[in-house]
Write a protein that holds these residues in place. Structure first.
Motif, PDB file in Angstrom:
ATOM      1  N   LYS A   1       0.598  15.035  18.402  1.00 21.97           N
ATOM      2  CA  LYS A   1      -0.074  15.937  17.462  1.00 21.97           C
ATOM      3  C   LYS A   1       0.029  15.473  16.016  1.00 21.97           C
ATOM      4  N   SER A   2       1.203  15.063  15.612  1.00 26.12           N
ATOM      5  CA  SER A   2       1.393  14.713  14.202  1.00 26.12           C
ATOM      6  C   SER A   2       1.100  13.255  13.905  1.00 26.12           C
TER       7      SER A   2
ATOM      8  N   ARG B   1       3.807  10.060  18.825  1.00 23.42           N
ATOM      9  CA  ARG B   1       3.737  11.502  18.534  1.00 23.42           C
ATOM     10  C   ARG B   1       2.283  11.932  18.699  1.00 23.42           C
TER      11      ARG B   1
END
Length: 140
Positions: free
Chosen positions: A81-82, A79
């Protein structure tokens, strides 16, 4: 792209629930695409691991291919961005388990110049050992 425009229109019209349903659908499609790609790369990984174990050797080509597919699996699964990953260890193992028979059939065509049938090649390797090794390589 048109889905994003539709979400924008729905939000502008105050139809938040409908927009969220469309977002959920897009998320599901994206995850499904990631799973399919990881599955394809996982099969390639397993093919090379099966050939290595059966033939009790490796080639530079197999080593480079293993390195490349592991990198691609990790790139797809991360993932951005997160942080974290889309698929956890158990889900990755499920994908490898599901792809094992496909990999075994394809490896039978390549290992030992295709001299052995799938069942004969299967008897030369230990499935769980191959799956565990594949998962370990992905999680390094």
């Amino acid at each position: 792209m048109e889905e994003l425009l539709e979400i924008r229109q729905l939000l502008e019209q105050g139809k938040i629930h409908e927009a969220l349903l469309l977002v959920d659908e897009l998320e599901e499609m994206s995850l499904s695409d990631k799973i399919n790609k990881i599955d394809s790369y996982g099969v390639i990984l397993l093919i090379h691991l099966i050939k290595q174990k059966a033939e009790k050797r490796s080639t530079r080509s197999w080593d480079v291919s293993i390195e490349n597919v592991v990198r691609e699996i990790n790139k797809i699964n991360k993932r951005r961005k997160s942080g974290g990953f889309y698929l956890n260890q158990s889900e990755l193992m499920d994908i490898l388990e599901q792809g094992y028979q496909v990999a075994l059939k394809r490896a039978a065509l390549e290992a030992f110049e295709g001299r052995y049938e799938t069942q004969e090649l299967a008897a030369m390797v230990e499935e769980q050992q191959i799956l565990t090794q594949g998962l370990e390589l992905i999680q390094k």
